[in-house]
Design a protein around this motif. Structure first.
Motif, short mmCIF file in Angstrom:
data_model
loop_
_atom_site.label_atom_id
_atom_site.label_comp_id
_atom_site.label_asym_id
_atom_site.label_seq_id
_atom_site.Cartn_x
_atom_site.Cartn_y
_atom_site.Cartn_z
N PHE A 12 2.64 4.67 -4.44
CA PHE A 12 3.77 5.61 -4.40
C PHE A 12 4.33 5.71 -2.98
CE2 PHE A 12 0.82 6.55 -7.70
CZ PHE A 12 1.60 6.86 -8.80
N ARG A 13 5.62 5.47 -2.86
CA ARG A 13 6.28 5.64 -1.56
C ARG A 13 7.64 6.27 -1.80
NH1 ARG A 13 4.88 -0.23 1.30
NH2 ARG A 13 2.67 -0.17 0.77
N HIS A 14 7.89 7.38 -1.12
CA HIS A 14 9.16 8.07 -1.32
C HIS A 14 10.21 7.42 -0.44
CE1 HIS A 14 12.07 11.37 -1.37
NE2 HIS A 14 11.56 11.58 -2.57
N ALA B 75 17.38 -2.18 -5.30
CA ALA B 75 16.84 -3.33 -6.04
C ALA B 75 15.51 -3.77 -5.43
CB ALA B 75 17.85 -4.48 -5.99
N GLY B 76 14.48 -3.86 -6.26
CA GLY B 76 13.17 -4.34 -5.80
C GLY B 76 12.40 -3.32 -4.97
N ARG B 77 12.93 -2.10 -4.84
CA ARG B 77 12.22 -1.06 -4.08
C ARG B 77 12.17 0.20 -4.93
NH1 ARG B 77 10.37 -0.78 0.92
NH2 ARG B 77 11.19 -2.75 1.62
N GLN C 31 7.53 4.41 -7.43
CA GLN C 31 6.22 4.02 -7.95
C GLN C 31 6.30 2.54 -8.26
OE1 GLN C 31 4.49 6.04 -11.38
NE2 GLN C 31 3.21 4.27 -11.78
N PHE C 32 5.41 1.77 -7.71
CA PHE C 32 5.38 0.34 -7.98
C PHE C 32 3.91 -0.05 -8.06
CE2 PHE C 32 4.16 -0.85 -3.65
CZ PHE C 32 4.52 0.30 -2.96
N HIS C 33 3.67 -1.29 -8.49
CA HIS C 33 2.27 -1.74 -8.62
C HIS C 33 1.97 -2.83 -7.61
CE1 HIS C 33 3.14 0.20 -12.41
NE2 HIS C 33 1.85 0.36 -12.59
N VAL D 33 5.33 -9.22 12.69
CA VAL D 33 4.30 -8.34 13.28
C VAL D 33 3.69 -7.40 12.25
CG1 VAL D 33 5.08 -8.41 15.66
CG2 VAL D 33 6.17 -6.82 14.06
N ARG D 34 4.36 -7.19 11.09
CA ARG D 34 3.93 -6.24 10.05
C ARG D 34 3.89 -4.82 10.65
NH1 ARG D 34 3.78 -6.89 5.30
NH2 ARG D 34 1.76 -6.05 4.77
N GLY D 35 4.26 -3.88 9.84
CA GLY D 35 4.47 -2.53 10.37
C GLY D 35 3.25 -1.64 10.56
N LEU E 216 7.48 -10.90 -1.23
CA LEU E 216 6.74 -10.72 -2.49
C LEU E 216 5.36 -10.18 -2.21
CD1 LEU E 216 7.64 -14.09 -4.21
CD2 LEU E 216 8.71 -11.88 -4.51
N ALA E 217 4.86 -10.43 -1.01
CA ALA E 217 3.51 -10.00 -0.69
C ALA E 217 3.35 -9.90 0.81
CB ALA E 217 2.51 -11.02 -1.24
N GLY E 218 2.35 -9.16 1.23
CA GLY E 218 2.06 -9.08 2.64
C GLY E 218 0.57 -8.85 2.84
N GLY E 219 0.10 -9.21 4.02
CA GLY E 219 -1.32 -8.97 4.26
C GLY E 219 -1.73 -9.41 5.64
N ALA F 295 -1.58 -7.77 -0.39
CA ALA F 295 -1.07 -7.01 -1.55
C ALA F 295 0.22 -7.67 -2.02
CB ALA F 295 -0.81 -5.57 -1.16
N ILE F 296 0.30 -7.87 -3.34
CA ILE F 296 1.48 -8.51 -3.94
C ILE F 296 2.24 -7.44 -4.74
CG2 ILE F 296 2.23 -10.20 -5.68
CD1 ILE F 296 -0.21 -11.90 -4.91
N GLY F 297 3.55 -7.40 -4.59
CA GLY F 297 4.37 -6.43 -5.34
C GLY F 297 4.61 -6.92 -6.76
N VAL F 298 3.99 -6.24 -7.73
CA VAL F 298 4.05 -6.69 -9.13
C VAL F 298 5.49 -6.65 -9.67
CG1 VAL F 298 3.31 -6.11 -11.49
CG2 VAL F 298 1.65 -6.09 -9.61
N GLU F 299 6.24 -5.57 -9.39
CA GLU F 299 7.60 -5.45 -9.94
C GLU F 299 8.50 -6.57 -9.41
OE1 GLU F 299 5.73 -2.96 -9.27
OE2 GLU F 299 5.85 -1.65 -11.03
N ARG F 300 8.30 -6.95 -8.15
CA ARG F 300 9.15 -8.03 -7.60
C ARG F 300 8.85 -9.34 -8.32
NH1 ARG F 300 9.68 -6.39 -1.25
NH2 ARG F 300 10.22 -4.23 -1.74
N VAL F 301 7.58 -9.55 -8.67
CA VAL F 301 7.22 -10.77 -9.39
C VAL F 301 7.78 -10.69 -10.82
CG1 VAL F 301 5.32 -12.26 -10.12
CG2 VAL F 301 5.12 -10.98 -8.00
#
Ligand code: AMP
Length: 487
Positions: free
Chosen positions: A153-155, A160-162, A165-167, A297-299, A323-326, A347-353
């Motif tokens: 969950f991120r407020h 689109a793609g954001r 609630q996402f998985h 650099v990732r946040g 699609l993913a970051g780590g 972590a891979i964003g399921v909704e984007r996939v």
């Protein structure tokens, strides 16, 4: 029933209209005005902004991703882990860092009834690190390799793609510092996408250890201060809070300034540089498609050394399209009060996939529909069971159960009694064969099997059904999808 009298034929046209009007063949309509009940209109509550229902027509993508995630994680020896959705807010404030967007703006925080603040988790890495410490997992053989798939969950501002609630499907390997661990995780994620038919490119960089990063940050801030007047208002704020994030700015002028900025790779010690080189060598070895991105650099505060993001091989590259970051996070467990334990994950964003898979299917469907009807290839798959009569319905349920136990899936619509409706359902499902069970077949312990393309029917004993279906499945395997079925 009113009768039309012969006499009506002889009346004059003028009066005819009047007479005919009286003759009614259908039951008299109730002309009484309907009583309007004083019902209060109930406003159905709406879906919250940025939240999404996964409906039956798209859930196949979600389930497909879940199955692929499970298969590949298990193949790489990762075990499933489930942590709560609600966590102490402090867990993320401490792990991700106060100056990150996720903590600063996007957390769903509430007062806990027992005191303190709790939040809906914005990601799972910190939760898994907490679980690792809480359950003393450092005493078990290392590394601890876990995978998860669940809601975050991120407020954030929905677009689109954001979503709010996402998985995320993610893997974490905790307890070893070895370039092969980083490479294995990247390779796992890369192959997850390939298994779904998605070609990706990995953007990769090393941000070194905490000390190297601090030295680098001093240099970066000094450089940025020289150009402060030219920076966007947002980036001016980031300069004091989280200067690394200026690399993610969408502002063109910021981007120009960052192109000339000192790069972290030049501040790495030989040890960090060698570590990174080895990760890349392993990736070359397993054929992962990657490109070096010195500005990546990732946040989040907890990353060290290797950081990476996945993008579509041929796609636009924006933070919304990652699609993913780590990356590696060697300091996190200690930072949360545990021992000094190295770790790495993604972590891979399921909704984007899901969006990619759905768009790909819609594209295929468009091409299919653009063909003249005669040329559209029908891909017939599976077996449908239709039944006629009470006895047959009962036996159908039994047969379906028996075949399910043999590992065979049969489509059906048992709630319908009409054979026509059931055959229509079979046709819509594009099944290759329909089994028909009527009263006679129940008595004779036989079943009709109808080839849906040719319409040819054959009667077989029920005892041979499993064998017959297995043969059909084998036949399906050798049919080239998209081509006409072999006769
Ligand atoms: P992060 O945890 O921010 O590194 O994100 C990892 C991946 O999760 C991203 O690459 C996206 O695919 C996905 N993701 C992150 N935030 C969102 C969001 N708000 N909506 C949908 N997917 C997201």
């Amino acid at each position: 029933m009113p009768r039309i009298s012969q006499k009506t034929k002889r009346i004059s046209p003028a009066s005819k209209k009047r007479k005919v009007k009286k003759i009614r063949l259908s039951p008299k309509r109730n002309t009484k005005k309907k009583e309007t009940k004083n019902v209060k209109k109930i406003n159905t509550p709406n879906l919250l902004r940025g939240f999404k229902d996964i409906l039956p027509e798209t859930s196949k993508y979600f389930v497909g991703i879940l199955n692929t995630a499970q298969n590949i994680s298990e193949a790489y020896n990762y075990s499933y882990i489930e942590t709560p959705i609600l966590e102490p807010a402090q867990l993320f404030i401490r792990s991700l860092g106060k100056a990150t967007d996720v903590v600063d703006k996007e957390m769903y925080i509430f007062d806990n009834k027992e005191g303190g603040k709790i939040c809906l988790r914005p990601e799972a890495t910190a939760s898994i690190a907490r679980a690792y410490i809480n359950h003393g997992l450092q005493t078990k053989p290392q590394p601890i390799k876990v995978w998860y798939l669940g809601p975050m969950f991120r407020h954030d501002r929905p677009q689109a793609g954001r979503y709010r609630q996402f998985h995320q499907f993610g893997c974490e390997s905790i307890g070893e510092r070895d370039p092969i661990v980083d490479a294995e995780l990247i390779s796992l994620a890369y192959n997850f996408f390939l298994d779904l038919g998605i070609k990706t490119v990995v953007h990769i960089n090393s941000i070194g250890n905490l000390e190297e990063r601090e030295n680098y940050l001093a240099e970066l801030v000094a450089y940025l201060k020289l150009h402060k007047n030219l920076l966007s208002t947002d980036s001016k704020k980031r300069l004091t809070k989280n200067p690394l994030r200026i690399f993610d700015s969408k502002d063109e002028r910021d981007q120009q300034i960052m192109e000339e900025a000192p790069q972290i790779i030049d501040w790495l010690t030989d040890e960090s540089r060698d570590y990174f080189t080895e990760v890349l060598e392993y990736l070359d070895q397993v054929g992962v498609n990657y490109i070096l991105k010195p500005t990546l650099v990732r946040g989040l505060d907890y990353y060290t050394d290797t950081v990476f993001e996945f993008y579509l091989e041929e796609g636009e590259e924006t933070s919304q399209s990652a699609l993913a970051g780590g990356g590696r996070y060697d300091g996190l467990i200690e930072y949360l009060g545990g021992q000094e334990v190295p770790a790495c994950g993604f972590a891979i964003g399921v909704e984007r996939v899901m969006n990619i898979l759905q768009a790909r299917d819609e594209e295929k469907q468009k091409v299919y529909l653009s063909l003249p009807k005669k040329e559209r290839p029908r891909v017939l798959k599976g077996v449908f069971l239709a039944q006629l009569g009470k006895q047959a319905k009962k036996q159908a349920l039994y047969l379906i159960e028996r075949l399910r136990k043999d590992g065979l899936k049969i489509y059906h619509n048992l709630a319908k009694s009409s054979i026509k409706t059931q055959l229509e359902s079979a046709d819509k499902l594009n099944v290759a064969y329909t089994l028909i069970l009527g009263q006679k077949e129940v008595q004779e312990e036989s079943i009709i099997i109808r080839d849906m393309e040719s319409g040819v029917q054959e009667i077989i004993p029920q005892s041979k059904l499993k064998q017959k279906i297995l043969k059909i499945k084998d036949e399906e395997k050798i049919i080239n999808p998209g081509s006409k079925r072999k006769k």
